[in-house]
Scaffold this motif. Structure first.
Motif, mmCIF file in Angstrom:
data_model
loop_
_atom_site.group_PDB
_atom_site.id
_atom_site.type_symbol
_atom_site.label_atom_id
_atom_site.label_comp_id
_atom_site.label_asym_id
_atom_site.label_seq_id
_atom_site.Cartn_x
_atom_site.Cartn_y
_atom_site.Cartn_z
ATOM 1 N N THR A 9 8.265 18.473 -12.638
ATOM 2 C CA THR A 9 7.453 19.512 -13.293
ATOM 3 C C THR A 9 6.259 18.883 -13.991
ATOM 4 N N LYS A 10 5.161 19.642 -14.032
ATOM 5 C CA LYS A 10 3.976 19.198 -14.776
ATOM 6 C C LYS A 10 3.177 20.417 -15.219
ATOM 7 N N THR A 11 2.972 20.534 -16.522
ATOM 8 C CA THR A 11 2.072 21.553 -17.061
ATOM 9 C C THR A 11 0.919 20.823 -17.731
ATOM 10 N N TYR A 12 -0.311 21.142 -17.329
ATOM 11 C CA TYR A 12 -1.477 20.491 -17.936
ATOM 12 C C TYR A 12 -1.734 21.061 -19.342
ATOM 13 N N ASP A 13 -2.592 20.365 -20.098
ATOM 14 C CA ASP A 13 -2.894 20.757 -21.480
ATOM 15 C C ASP A 13 -3.472 22.173 -21.557
ATOM 16 N N ASN A 14 -4.136 22.600 -20.478
ATOM 17 C CA ASN A 14 -4.718 23.955 -20.471
ATOM 18 C C ASN A 14 -3.683 25.042 -20.140
ATOM 19 N N GLY A 15 -2.409 24.641 -19.991
ATOM 20 C CA GLY A 15 -1.348 25.622 -19.747
ATOM 21 C C GLY A 15 -1.040 25.876 -18.285
ATOM 22 N N VAL A 16 -1.827 25.266 -17.370
ATOM 23 C CA VAL A 16 -1.564 25.475 -15.938
ATOM 24 C C VAL A 16 -0.317 24.699 -15.514
ATOM 25 N N LYS A 17 0.645 25.414 -14.933
ATOM 26 C CA LYS A 17 1.854 24.763 -14.427
ATOM 27 C C LYS A 17 1.589 24.342 -12.990
ATOM 28 N N ALA A 18 1.191 23.084 -12.796
ATOM 29 C CA ALA A 18 0.783 22.611 -11.468
ATOM 30 C C ALA A 18 1.979 22.233 -10.611
ATOM 31 N N LEU A 19 3.073 21.763 -11.240
ATOM 32 C CA LEU A 19 4.301 21.431 -10.515
ATOM 33 C C LEU A 19 5.454 22.157 -11.194
ATOM 34 N N ASP A 20 6.099 23.043 -10.445
ATOM 35 C CA ASP A 20 7.107 23.920 -11.023
ATOM 36 C C ASP A 20 8.456 23.668 -10.347
ATOM 37 N N ASP A 21 9.133 22.627 -10.782
ATOM 38 C CA ASP A 21 10.454 22.270 -10.268
ATOM 39 C C ASP A 21 10.425 21.955 -8.764
ATOM 40 N N ILE A 22 9.685 20.892 -8.426
ATOM 41 C CA ILE A 22 9.547 20.476 -7.025
ATOM 42 C C ILE A 22 10.739 19.621 -6.606
ATOM 43 N N ASN A 23 11.365 19.991 -5.500
ATOM 44 C CA ASN A 23 12.439 19.206 -4.886
ATOM 45 C C ASN A 23 12.079 19.007 -3.414
ATOM 46 N N LEU A 24 11.991 17.747 -2.987
ATOM 47 C CA LEU A 24 11.596 17.468 -1.601
ATOM 48 C C LEU A 24 12.212 16.158 -1.126
ATOM 49 N N ASN A 25 12.682 16.147 0.098
ATOM 50 C CA ASN A 25 13.080 14.894 0.739
ATOM 51 C C ASN A 25 12.154 14.666 1.930
ATOM 52 N N ILE A 26 11.571 13.474 1.985
ATOM 53 C CA ILE A 26 10.610 13.180 3.045
ATOM 54 C C ILE A 26 11.010 11.883 3.731
ATOM 55 N N GLY A 27 11.239 11.972 5.045
ATOM 56 C CA GLY A 27 11.651 10.797 5.818
ATOM 57 C C GLY A 27 10.475 10.158 6.528
ATOM 58 N N PRO A 28 10.711 9.140 7.365
ATOM 59 C CA PRO A 28 9.646 8.468 8.105
ATOM 60 C C PRO A 28 8.903 9.435 9.032
ATOM 61 N N GLY A 29 7.653 9.112 9.346
ATOM 62 C CA GLY A 29 6.844 9.947 10.221
ATOM 63 C C GLY A 29 5.747 10.642 9.437
ATOM 64 N N MET A 30 5.152 11.636 10.086
ATOM 65 C CA MET A 30 3.992 12.323 9.503
ATOM 66 C C MET A 30 4.452 13.638 8.885
ATOM 67 N N PHE A 31 4.388 13.702 7.559
ATOM 68 C CA PHE A 31 4.840 14.891 6.847
ATOM 69 C C PHE A 31 3.626 15.655 6.308
ATOM 70 N N GLY A 32 3.548 16.935 6.607
ATOM 71 C CA GLY A 32 2.417 17.750 6.157
ATOM 72 C C GLY A 32 2.727 18.462 4.853
ATOM 73 N N LEU A 33 1.751 18.444 3.941
ATOM 74 C CA LEU A 33 1.866 19.210 2.707
ATOM 75 C C LEU A 33 0.727 20.231 2.744
ATOM 76 N N LEU A 34 1.117 21.471 3.028
ATOM 77 C CA LEU A 34 0.122 22.504 3.309
ATOM 78 C C LEU A 34 0.077 23.504 2.158
ATOM 79 N N GLY A 35 -1.143 23.869 1.773
ATOM 80 C CA GLY A 35 -1.259 24.871 0.716
ATOM 81 C C GLY A 35 -2.721 25.110 0.383
ATOM 82 N N PRO A 36 -3.030 26.291 -0.177
ATOM 83 C CA PRO A 36 -4.421 26.601 -0.511
ATOM 84 C C PRO A 36 -4.906 25.762 -1.692
ATOM 85 N N ASN A 37 -6.200 25.801 -1.963
ATOM 86 C CA ASN A 37 -6.737 25.108 -3.130
ATOM 87 C C ASN A 37 -6.025 25.599 -4.380
#
Ligand code: ADP
Ligand code: ADP
Length: 224
Positions: A9-37
């Motif tokens: 988790t990460k909330t910036y000083d301005n109150g924006v919660k940029a990471l909200d309980d992230i759980n991920l397992n990533i193995g070898p190879g090419m892993f895509g992280l897709l999302g809007p700005n």
């Protein structure tokens, strides 16, 4: 090696919660992280790269406790940030030779060999005598990859590398990344669905600081 991210988790000083309980397992190879700005991709990448601290959670890569042992992680990390680097007027070959020296490759024959190798992998060998400051955006991104490959990283993070590239440049860049993904653990963040479709077997879709989907690229990109 596997990357395990738990309850990040990460909330910036301005109150924006940029990471909200992230759980991920990533193995070898090419892993895509897709999302809007604004989804939280860069926040996640910077946190994995140990460039910023989360509020809570843990990150494990193989036997490295990433948040506790930053130096161990940095030794095996290749990180290409979103911004193009600013380069002096040196040729690509001279600049890579200089970086290789900084990275502790002391023997000049060893340096020559690895510099040639990374220039070839990134399809920049024909342009090795040109100044990097005069390279196009796509060539600079490929140079960034060449630079990171010098110390044989085990984990590679590329943050929106295709943003701002024209179609031909993008295509050349993706070809280089594809080859590297065959031999490394690569996390590739992008807001372009086709990037993931063309390159990644697996992906996570992020929005509002949350992982909304994690699974096969085929299945994930159908949802969008
Ligand atoms: P993405 O990479 O997916 O565009 P970011 O991680 O850059 O997402 O941003 C996620 C959210 O956090 C956005 O709302 C952004 O404005 C905010 N943000 C990012 N960095 C900072 C910062 N240093 N300070 C405050 N807010 C930030
Ligand atoms: P990029 O190489 O990143 O796609 P450009 O398309 O702007 O950037 O290329 C800059 C110059 O280098 C152009 O003259 C282009 O034709 C040439 N060039 C770039 N990459 C290659 C390549 N792999 N093979 C042949 N010429 C190339």
């Amino acid at each position: 090696m596997e990357l395990n991210i738990s309850n990040l988790t990460k909330t910036y000083d301005n109150g924006v919660k940029a990471l909200d309980d992230i759980n991920l397992n990533i193995g070898p190879g090419m892993f895509g992280l897709l999302g809007p700005n604004g989804a939280g991709k860069s926040s996640l990448m910077r946190t994995i790269a140990t460039l910023q601290a989360p509020d809570s959670g843990s990150i494990q890569f193989g036997d490295i406790d990433v948040l506790k042992d930053k130096n161990a992680l940095r030794r095996i990390l290749g990180y290409l940030p979103q911004e193009f680097g600013v380069y002096p007027k040196l040729s690509a070959e001279d600049l890579l030779n200089y970086f290789a020296n900084l990275k502790g490759i002391a023997n000049s024959q060893d340096r020559k060999k690895i510099v040639k190798e990374v220039l070839e992998i990134t399809n920049l060998y024909a342009f090795k005598n040109k100044s990097v400051s005069g390279y196009s955006g796509g060539m600079k991104q490929r140079f960034g990859i060449a630079q990171m490959l010098l110390n044989n990283p085990k984990l590679i993070i590329v943050d929106e590398p295709t943003a701002g590239l024209d179609p031909a440049e993008r295509h050349r860049f993706l070809n280089v990344l594809r080859e590297i993904g065959a031999q490394h653990t690569v996390i590739f963040s992008t807001h372009i669905v086709d990037d993931v479709r063309e390159l990644c077997h697996e992906l996570a879709i992020m929005n509002g600081g949350k992982v909304l989907f994690r699974g096969s690229s085929g299945e994930g990109t159908q949802l969008l």
